[in-house]
Scaffold this motif. Structure first.
Motif, short mmCIF file in Angstrom:
data_model
loop_
_atom_site.label_atom_id
_atom_site.label_comp_id
_atom_site.label_asym_id
_atom_site.label_seq_id
_atom_site.Cartn_x
_atom_site.Cartn_y
_atom_site.Cartn_z
N ALA A 33 -1.15 -15.21 6.36
CA ALA A 33 -1.64 -16.43 7.00
C ALA A 33 -2.26 -16.15 8.36
O ALA A 33 -3.10 -16.93 8.84
CB ALA A 33 -0.49 -17.43 7.14
N ARG A 34 -1.88 -15.07 9.00
CA ARG A 34 -2.43 -14.73 10.31
C ARG A 34 -3.84 -14.17 10.18
O ARG A 34 -4.52 -13.96 11.19
CB ARG A 34 -1.55 -13.70 11.02
CG ARG A 34 -0.09 -14.10 11.12
CD ARG A 34 0.19 -14.97 12.32
NE ARG A 34 -0.34 -16.30 12.27
CZ ARG A 34 0.24 -17.31 11.59
NH1 ARG A 34 1.33 -17.13 10.88
NH2 ARG A 34 -0.30 -18.51 11.61
N THR A 35 -4.30 -13.89 8.98
CA THR A 35 -5.62 -13.27 8.78
C THR A 35 -6.67 -14.27 8.32
O THR A 35 -7.76 -13.85 7.89
CB THR A 35 -5.52 -12.14 7.73
OG1 THR A 35 -5.20 -12.70 6.45
CG2 THR A 35 -4.46 -11.13 8.12
N PRO A 53 -11.85 -14.80 -1.15
CA PRO A 53 -11.47 -14.78 -2.57
C PRO A 53 -10.35 -13.79 -2.87
O PRO A 53 -9.51 -14.03 -3.75
CB PRO A 53 -12.77 -14.36 -3.28
CG PRO A 53 -13.85 -14.69 -2.31
CD PRO A 53 -13.28 -14.48 -0.96
N ILE A 54 -10.32 -12.67 -2.15
CA ILE A 54 -9.31 -11.65 -2.40
C ILE A 54 -7.96 -12.07 -1.83
O ILE A 54 -6.91 -11.91 -2.48
CB ILE A 54 -9.75 -10.30 -1.79
CG1 ILE A 54 -11.00 -9.79 -2.52
CG2 ILE A 54 -8.62 -9.26 -1.88
CD1 ILE A 54 -11.56 -8.50 -1.95
N LEU A 55 -7.94 -12.59 -0.63
CA LEU A 55 -6.68 -12.99 0.00
C LEU A 55 -6.23 -14.39 -0.43
O LEU A 55 -5.04 -14.71 -0.38
CB LEU A 55 -6.82 -12.95 1.53
CG LEU A 55 -7.18 -11.60 2.13
CD1 LEU A 55 -7.33 -11.71 3.64
CD2 LEU A 55 -6.14 -10.55 1.78
N LEU A 102 -3.40 -8.77 13.58
CA LEU A 102 -3.81 -9.36 12.30
C LEU A 102 -4.94 -10.36 12.46
O LEU A 102 -5.73 -10.54 11.53
CB LEU A 102 -2.59 -10.04 11.66
CG LEU A 102 -1.45 -9.13 11.24
CD1 LEU A 102 -0.26 -9.94 10.75
CD2 LEU A 102 -1.90 -8.15 10.16
N ASP A 103 -5.02 -11.01 13.60
CA ASP A 103 -6.06 -12.03 13.78
C ASP A 103 -7.45 -11.46 13.57
O ASP A 103 -8.34 -12.12 13.00
CB ASP A 103 -5.95 -12.63 15.19
CG ASP A 103 -4.84 -13.67 15.28
OD1 ASP A 103 -4.38 -14.13 14.21
OD2 ASP A 103 -4.43 -14.01 16.40
N ASP A 104 -7.69 -10.25 14.02
CA ASP A 104 -9.04 -9.65 13.95
C ASP A 104 -9.14 -8.59 12.86
O ASP A 104 -10.13 -7.84 12.83
CB ASP A 104 -9.39 -9.02 15.30
CG ASP A 104 -9.38 -10.04 16.43
OD1 ASP A 104 -9.75 -11.20 16.17
OD2 ASP A 104 -8.96 -9.68 17.56
N SER A 105 -8.15 -8.50 12.00
CA SER A 105 -8.15 -7.41 11.02
C SER A 105 -9.30 -7.51 10.04
O SER A 105 -9.87 -6.48 9.64
CB SER A 105 -6.82 -7.41 10.26
OG SER A 105 -6.63 -8.65 9.60
N ALA A 117 -9.47 -6.29 0.84
CA ALA A 117 -8.51 -5.60 -0.03
C ALA A 117 -7.60 -4.68 0.79
O ALA A 117 -6.40 -4.57 0.51
CB ALA A 117 -9.26 -4.79 -1.09
N VAL A 118 -8.16 -4.03 1.81
CA VAL A 118 -7.35 -3.16 2.67
C VAL A 118 -6.37 -3.99 3.48
O VAL A 118 -5.20 -3.62 3.65
CB VAL A 118 -8.25 -2.33 3.60
CG1 VAL A 118 -7.41 -1.48 4.55
CG2 VAL A 118 -9.20 -1.45 2.78
N VAL A 119 -6.83 -5.13 3.96
CA VAL A 119 -5.95 -6.03 4.71
C VAL A 119 -4.79 -6.48 3.83
O VAL A 119 -3.63 -6.53 4.28
CB VAL A 119 -6.74 -7.24 5.23
CG1 VAL A 119 -5.80 -8.27 5.86
CG2 VAL A 119 -7.79 -6.80 6.25
#
Length: 456
Positions: free
Chosen positions: A26-28, A34-36, A276-279, A286-288
């Motif tokens: 949720a922080r991202t 679509p992936i997350l 995580l905000d700027d990841s 997918a990496v995140v």
């Protein structure tokens, strides 16, 4: 052999992992991806309703004041610590006295649900219907939203009531399904997730924290959408329960310590929030996702360490005990224990104190120690069949002959709960010597049973 149902612990272990993963994702800002977005729909469709369902299974009405106050103590402990923690990381916690901050809503809602437990036990059908009505139509109330966690308390209350009334039966039924039935239920649950994901249903419906006015829908639309969301949660919860085995493993241990994981993981997530905000701006989605899964696995395992759970429970129980100390009438079990102290009766080397636990009340199921309706069992080594004067003739019914005096043995006083006995009148079938009738009278006692609540 332990009677603990590890299926409940394992379910909690899986769900608390999903809680940690969901809060990391949720922080991202995942809902636009679509992936997350797919795992977010999967997690938020059922993880909290399932948790509330399991909480209902283990909810009890004994020590009610202590149980309810414990959640308020945890809430009052977490909130100032979280505000200070976020200030350290330069984050704005958004102070609001009436609105529990972020994940602390669950602690407040648990207190409200626990208050309803005695009513659920006393009026099960009425409370079941009431919870369903409140859960579906609670969004009509325009003034109750996130204040005092009212909206979520109403939206998820049916899961708590159903867990309290039918949770163990549901777990048993789910585990008894055939393989093809488990697969079919799992496919149906994933199909529900796919529908929500592909149709891009507003994810705020999954939170259960807002009323119908926020979504701008009519009453029929709001009730219908609430029902669809609840049915999706039911399908996913049942699908999870079907694959659980009653095995004590690492997942069960994590589930047993889920309270500590739930409370402490918030500090970990907020500590990682600046990263995580700027990841997503520097890494592929997918990496995140993989990084968040790895973080969730590590921190769920670390925070389930036993000392964390014991320290948290020690703190909450200590503070709760101090707060309730001036109000002994709110802790009736302590009064019963003090009243029963020193009233124990002795038989041989064993002492049966006045606050010994006897499950149930025999009069509601019939008299006598042989009634098994409430699990009532005679204490070992006591009863008429163990009395000195008891005889049984071959081919005859049990009879009670004149007792032979036993030197040095003090018979228990009439009214002692040591010897649970029938209400029947025993008549001798043999000639009784003169004066023996008076000695036999000591064995004629009224049934005495003590009922008590089993500690959790």
């Amino acid at each position: 052999m332990s009677s603990r149902d590890y299926r409940i612990d394992r379910a909690k272990g899986i769900l608390i992992f999903l809680v940690v993963l969901g809060h990391l994702l949720a922080r991202t800002s995942p809902w636009e991806s679509p992936i997350l977005g797919a795992p977010m729909y999967f997690i938020y469709m059922f993880h909290m309703p399932a948790f509330v369902f399991l909480a209902g299974i283990t909810a009890k009405s004994n020590k009610l004041a202590e149980r309810v106050l414990t959640y308020f103590v945890l809430l009052a402990t977490v909130l100032p610590l979280m505000w200070g923690w976020m200030w350290i990381f330069g984050l704005n916690p958004g102070y609001d006295f009436l609105r529990p901050f972020w994940y602390t809503w669950f602690l407040l809602s648990m207190a409200w649900w626990m208050i309803t437990v005695p009513f659920i036990e006393r009026f099960p059908r009425t409370m079941l219907v009431a919870s369903l009505v409140v859960g579906l139509f609670g969004g009509l109330l325009p003034i109750l939203d996130t204040e005092l966690s009212a909206a979520r308390t109403m939206a998820f209350w049916p899961f708590f009531v159903i867990g309290k009334l039918y949770g163990k039966q549901i777990i048993g039924w789910a585990g008894s399904l055939a393989l093809w039935q488990k697969l079919g239920l799992s496919v149906a649950a994933l199909a529900a997730v796919g529908y929500f994901y592909l149709d891009q249903v507003d994810h705020y419906w999954l939170y259960g924290s807002l009323n119908f006015a926020h979504f701008g829908v009519s009453v029929p639309e709001g009730v219908g959408l609430r029902l669809i969301v609840d049915l999706g949660a039911v399908l996913l919860t049942l699908a999870l329960l079907t694959w659980l085995s009653n095995t004590k493993d690492t997942i069960a241990t994590i589930g047993k310590h889920s309270l500590a994981v739930y409370i402490l993981h918030g500090f970990v997530v907020r500590g990682l929030q600046p990263v995580l905000d700027d990841s997503r701006t520097v890494l592929h989605d997918a990496v995140v996702l993989l990084i968040c899964v790895a973080l969730a696995v590590v921190w769920t395992g670390v925070l389930s360490w036993g000392p964390f759970e014991r320290a948290l429970r020690w703190w909450s129980s200590t503070v709760t005990g101090l707060l309730l100390k001036p109000f002994p009438f709110l802790r009736p079990e302590d009064s019963d224990r003090r009243a029963g102290r020193g009233r124990g009766s002795r038989r041989g080397d064993a002492y049966y104190s006045g606050d010994a636990h006897h499950p149930g009340n025999a009069y509601s199921e019939g008299d006598g120690p042989d009634r098994q309706g409430l699990g009532l069992q005679p204490l070992p080594g006591v009863g008429y069949q163990h009395s000195p004067g008891f005889e049984q003739q071959p081919g005859q019914q049990q009879s009670f002959a004149s007792p032979a005096p036993v030197a040095g043995e003090a018979y228990p006083l009439p009214g002692s709960h040591e010897v649970p006995q029938n209400n029947a009148t025993y008549e001798t079938t043999q000639e009784v010597p003169a004066g023996a009738a008076q000695r036999a009278m000591r064995y004629r006692r009224l049934p005495v049973y003590l009922s008590g609540d089993e500690d959790s």
